[in-house]
Write a protein that holds these residues in place. Structure first.
Motif, PDB file in Angstrom:
ATOM      1  N   GLY A  27       0.828  -1.201   0.000  1.00  0.00           N
ATOM      2  CA  GLY A  27       0.000   0.000   0.000  1.00  0.00           C
ATOM      3  C   GLY A  27       0.861   1.248   0.000  1.00  0.00           C
ATOM      4  N   GLN A  28       0.593   2.156   0.946  1.00  0.00           N
ATOM      5  CA  GLN A  28       1.334   3.417   1.009  1.00  0.00           C
ATOM      6  C   GLN A  28       2.509   3.364   1.985  1.00  0.00           C
ATOM      7  N   GLN A  29       2.883   2.166   2.421  1.00  0.00           N
ATOM      8  CA  GLN A  29       4.008   2.010   3.334  1.00  0.00           C
ATOM      9  C   GLN A  29       5.085   1.113   2.728  1.00  0.00           C
ATOM     10  N   TYR A  30       6.310   1.252   3.248  1.00  0.00           N
ATOM     11  CA  TYR A  30       7.374   0.347   2.813  1.00  0.00           C
ATOM     12  C   TYR A  30       8.321   0.070   3.976  1.00  0.00           C
ATOM     13  N   TRP A  31       9.023  -1.063   3.883  1.00  0.00           N
ATOM     14  CA  TRP A  31       9.936  -1.536   4.907  1.00  0.00           C
ATOM     15  C   TRP A  31      11.327  -1.753   4.311  1.00  0.00           C
ATOM     16  N   GLY A  32      12.355  -1.431   5.064  1.00  0.00           N
ATOM     17  CA  GLY A  32      13.722  -1.748   4.686  1.00  0.00           C
ATOM     18  C   GLY A  32      14.123  -3.091   5.273  1.00  0.00           C
ATOM     19  N   ILE A  33      14.725  -3.943   4.450  1.00  0.00           N
ATOM     20  CA  ILE A  33      15.122  -5.296   4.850  1.00  0.00           C
ATOM     21  C   ILE A  33      16.638  -5.419   4.732  1.00  0.00           C
ATOM     22  N   ARG A  34      17.305  -5.830   5.797  1.00  0.00           N
ATOM     23  CA  ARG A  34      18.739  -6.107   5.692  1.00  0.00           C
ATOM     24  C   ARG A  34      18.929  -7.279   4.738  1.00  0.00           C
ATOM     25  N   ALA A  35      19.663  -7.043   3.662  1.00  0.00           N
ATOM     26  CA  ALA A  35      19.750  -8.049   2.607  1.00  0.00           C
ATOM     27  C   ALA A  35      20.397  -9.336   3.105  1.00  0.00           C
ATOM     28  N   ARG A  36      21.411  -9.221   3.954  1.00  0.00           N
ATOM     29  CA  ARG A  36      22.127 -10.420   4.390  1.00  0.00           C
ATOM     30  C   ARG A  36      21.324 -11.204   5.426  1.00  0.00           C
ATOM     31  N   ALA A  37      20.771 -10.493   6.426  1.00  0.00           N
ATOM     32  CA  ALA A  37      20.049 -11.169   7.504  1.00  0.00           C
ATOM     33  C   ALA A  37      18.578 -11.382   7.191  1.00  0.00           C
ATOM     34  N   LYS A  38      18.057 -10.676   6.182  1.00  0.00           N
ATOM     35  CA  LYS A  38      16.651 -10.756   5.795  1.00  0.00           C
ATOM     36  C   LYS A  38      15.722 -10.326   6.933  1.00  0.00           C
ATOM     37  N   THR A  39      16.155  -9.363   7.743  1.00  0.00           N
ATOM     38  CA  THR A  39      15.346  -8.865   8.857  1.00  0.00           C
ATOM     39  C   THR A  39      14.958  -7.416   8.618  1.00  0.00           C
ATOM     40  N   VAL A  40      13.830  -6.996   9.207  1.00  0.00           N
ATOM     41  CA  VAL A  40      13.348  -5.620   9.039  1.00  0.00           C
ATOM     42  C   VAL A  40      14.264  -4.674   9.797  1.00  0.00           C
ATOM     43  N   MET A  41      14.604  -3.570   9.182  1.00  0.00           N
ATOM     44  CA  MET A  41      15.463  -2.569   9.799  1.00  0.00           C
ATOM     45  C   MET A  41      14.656  -1.681  10.739  1.00  0.00           C
ATOM     46  N   PRO A  42      15.288  -1.119  11.765  1.00  0.00           N
ATOM     47  CA  PRO A  42      14.577  -0.201  12.669  1.00  0.00           C
ATOM     48  C   PRO A  42      14.156   1.070  11.935  1.00  0.00           C
ATOM     49  N   GLY A  43      13.076   1.684  12.419  1.00  0.00           N
ATOM     50  CA  GLY A  43      12.604   2.925  11.816  1.00  0.00           C
ATOM     51  C   GLY A  43      11.580   2.726  10.730  1.00  0.00           C
ATOM     52  N   PHE A  44      11.188   1.494  10.473  1.00  0.00           N
ATOM     53  CA  PHE A  44      10.195   1.205   9.436  1.00  0.00           C
ATOM     54  C   PHE A  44       8.951   0.616  10.087  1.00  0.00           C
ATOM     55  N   PRO A  45       7.767   0.785   9.429  1.00  0.00           N
ATOM     56  CA  PRO A  45       7.569   1.239   8.052  1.00  0.00           C
ATOM     57  C   PRO A  45       7.612   2.756   7.913  1.00  0.00           C
ATOM     58  N   LYS A  46       7.788   3.198   6.677  1.00  0.00           N
ATOM     59  CA  LYS A  46       7.746   4.602   6.322  1.00  0.00           C
ATOM     60  C   LYS A  46       6.708   4.810   5.228  1.00  0.00           C
ATOM     61  N   SER A  47       6.289   6.042   5.075  1.00  0.00           N
ATOM     62  CA  SER A  47       5.331   6.369   4.020  1.00  0.00           C
ATOM     63  C   SER A  47       6.056   6.521   2.691  1.00  0.00           C
ATOM     64  N   ILE A  48       5.387   6.116   1.615  1.00  0.00           N
ATOM     65  CA  ILE A  48       6.000   6.266   0.294  1.00  0.00           C
ATOM     66  C   ILE A  48       6.189   7.737  -0.073  1.00  0.00           C
ATOM     67  N   THR A  49       5.475   8.639   0.625  1.00  0.00           N
ATOM     68  CA  THR A  49       5.682  10.066   0.344  1.00  0.00           C
ATOM     69  C   THR A  49       7.071  10.528   0.784  1.00  0.00           C
ATOM     70  N   SER A  50       7.716   9.791   1.686  1.00  0.00           N
ATOM     71  CA  SER A  50       9.071  10.161   2.113  1.00  0.00           C
ATOM     72  C   SER A  50      10.077   9.992   0.981  1.00  0.00           C
ATOM     73  N   LEU A  51       9.690   9.262  -0.057  1.00  0.00           N
ATOM     74  CA  LEU A  51      10.552   9.087  -1.234  1.00  0.00           C
ATOM     75  C   LEU A  51      10.299  10.167  -2.283  1.00  0.00           C
ATOM     76  N   GLY A  52       9.285  10.991  -2.041  1.00  0.00           N
ATOM     77  CA  GLY A  52       8.936  12.010  -3.033  1.00  0.00           C
ATOM     78  C   GLY A  52       7.794  11.593  -3.927  1.00  0.00           C
ATOM     79  N   LEU A  53       7.161  10.451  -3.630  1.00  0.00           N
ATOM     80  CA  LEU A  53       5.996  10.017  -4.394  1.00  0.00           C
ATOM     81  C   LEU A  53       4.764  10.767  -3.906  1.00  0.00           C
ATOM     82  N   PRO A  54       3.792  11.005  -4.767  1.00  0.00           N
ATOM     83  CA  PRO A  54       2.633  11.828  -4.381  1.00  0.00           C
ATOM     84  C   PRO A  54       1.736  11.120  -3.365  1.00  0.00           C
ATOM     85  N   SER A  55       1.115  11.895  -2.487  1.00  0.00           N
ATOM     86  CA  SER A  55       0.224  11.338  -1.463  1.00  0.00           C
ATOM     87  C   SER A  55      -1.048  10.754  -2.075  1.00  0.00           C
TER      88      SER A  55
END
Length: 492
Positions: free
Chosen positions: A369-397
């Motif tokens: 949806g309108q959220q996204y998560w960062g995943i550590r590629a090696r450990a395959k675990t969710v990074m702290p500080g997520f989820p974030k809104s896709i608007t933080s990337l500059g995508l329209p609300s």
């Protein structure tokens, strides 16, 4: 074993030929020495020195000359003439032309299925990403037709060690500067077997200008797999460097037959047998407003020609294909395809609309949806500080979700797709590029007007639109092949 026997050094293809000057009817001492040295290197016995060859009888010289003339399709006279001298002066590969069936004596080959390679020194003519991609493409020419797989590693000792360096570079065969020998490689075997060196005094390119890395690397890797030179001028393994258009390049027939004679053909994995049909259930009335369950297990869709991916990405060399709250994982570390429910791996995420990996950051991103998560590629675990809104990337609300995303390694840009448009995001500056969104069909001709899933693999971009997938080569901005999604899931 003597060094000469162990080191079957394959001096790579030379730069494009220029017209040789007209040769006088009477040959100079330099030209006579050229002929003697040429025959000693390419048609003489292994281990025999030039001085020994100069003492051979005229009859032996004539026989070697006839062999050389026959190899290049010249008039076989056994007598030195202008045409023969011109061929001798032309740039060429440094390995002997005397062989059987295009293989080295004893037919050395690799005795395992997975061959690792490592690039220890890069050229400054191309980016590291371009070199990695091109080297992978050169190996893929062979893995497409023989049952060997090639994997790049980044530390330790690989089966095939690769470097770019000019002049003396640690073996007995120093390079001779620009315009001479381009590269050399060893035949298959232990220790230095298969190792490949490129002369960094050359200008390495991906085009017709300079020296085309794909063609030279593919030629050298043919030697590293056990191929000798071919007499077929259309073959990749012909002794002299010949530029051909690399757009959609495939291994020529002569080279394919030669390498398959050593390793056999790559055969598709047999399609699993279909289960016995179940008896038809008693008909039940349909609900008034039928809805699709987004978490229906998609096992039965794996080998459907109508399979549509929700998203796709690579993570540390493995491929992940998302569908209805599950994902198929295709890995180089285990056989087969694994189907896993998304929220059993990442509890906060129920389904994935889009996904991409930024390899140099060792991070992958999953969108719901309108959220996204960062995943550590090696450990395959969710990074702290997520989820974030896709608007933080500059995508329209106003955007309710993404359809697809892919990071392009060669440009450092991440592309976000929604409906008929896409955005370009610069990963290094962490901001959206100016002038977006733009229309997909305008900038990616041939892939259609929408993208359901996208990922990068071995330098190619793969764009899915429904069950159809386009293999796209960005430097040429064109579709190379049209595929079906299910082909990635060991379905043939």
């Amino acid at each position: 074993m003597s060094p000469a026997e162990f080191w079957i050094v394959l001096l790579g293809c030379l730069s494009m030929c220029h017209a040789a000057p007209t040769v006088a009817p009477t040959f100079s001492p330099q030209e006579e020495n050229l002929a003697t040295d040429y025959l000693s290197q390419f048609y003489g016995d292994v281990g025999m020195t030039n001085s020994t060859l100069r003492s051979l009888s005229n009859n032996s010289f004539s026989q070697d000359l006839q062999a050389m003339q026959a190899f290049f399709g010249l008039e076989v006279t056994g007598v030195l003439n202008n045409e023969t001298v011109e061929v001798m002066k032309a740039p060429r590969c440094g390995v002997s032309d005397i062989s059987r069936y295009g293989h080295f004596p004893g037919k050395p080959k690799w005795e395992k299925r997975l061959i690792t390679y490592r690039i220890t020194q890069y050229t400054s003519d191309l980016t590291q990403s371009q070199v990695d991609t091109t080297i992978a493409q050169a190996f893929k020419l062979y893995s497409d037709v023989i049952p060997l797989d090639f994997k790049q590693i980044y530390s330790g000792t690989a089966d095939i060690m690769i470097l770019f360096k000019g002049g003396y570079h640690g073996d007995f065969y120093p390079f001779d500067g620009r315009g001479g020998v381009l590269a050399h490689a060893n035949s298959p075997g232990r220790n230095q077997g298969g190792d490949t060196h490129f002369d960094d005094d050359e200008t390495w390119t991906l085009t017709q200008r300079g020296v085309n890395l794909l063609l030279v690397a593919a030629h050298e890797f043919g030697h590293a797999l056990g191929l000798d030179h071919s007499r077929d001028r259309r073959a990749l393994m012909f002794p002299t460097y010949q530029y051909v258009n690399t757009n959609g390049y495939r291994l020529p027939d002569d080279d394919r037959r030669g390498v398959q004679a050593l390793y056999g053909s790559r055969t598709p994995v047999p399609k699993p047998p279909k289960p016995e049909p179940r008896p038809d259930p008693e008909p039940e009335p349909e609900p008034e407003d039928p809805t699709e369950d987004p978490n229906t297990n998609p096992t039965d869709e794996q080998c459907s020609r109508d399979l549509v991916f929700d998203a796709a990405t690579s993570i540390k060399g493995d491929l992940y294909f998302f569908k209805s709250g599950y994902y198929w994982r295709k890995s180089t570390s285990f056989a087969g395809i694994r189907l896993i429910k998304v929220n059993t791996k990442w509890s906060q995420i129920n389904y994935v609309d889009a996904a991409f990996e930024v390899p140099y950051k060792n991070v992958a991103y999953l969108f719901q949806g309108q959220q996204y998560w960062g995943i550590r590629a090696r450990a395959k675990t969710v990074m702290p500080g997520f989820p974030k809104s896709i608007t933080s990337l500059g995508l329209p609300s106003s955007l309710s979700k993404l359809d697809a995303a892919v990071h392009v390694t060669s440009t450092g840009k991440t592309l976000f797709f929604a409906k008929h448009k896409y955005w370009s995001y610069d990963e290094r500056s962490n901001r959206m590029d100016f002038g977006y969104p733009r229309f997909i069909s305008q900038d990616f001709p041939g892939i259609g007007s929408k993208v359901d899933a996208a990922f990068e693999n071995y330098g190619y971009l793969y764009f899915s639109d429904g069950p159809r997938q386009s293999e796209y080569y960005l430097p040429y901005r064109r579709v190379m092949r049209v595929l079906l999604n299910y082909g990635w899931l060991n379905c043939y």
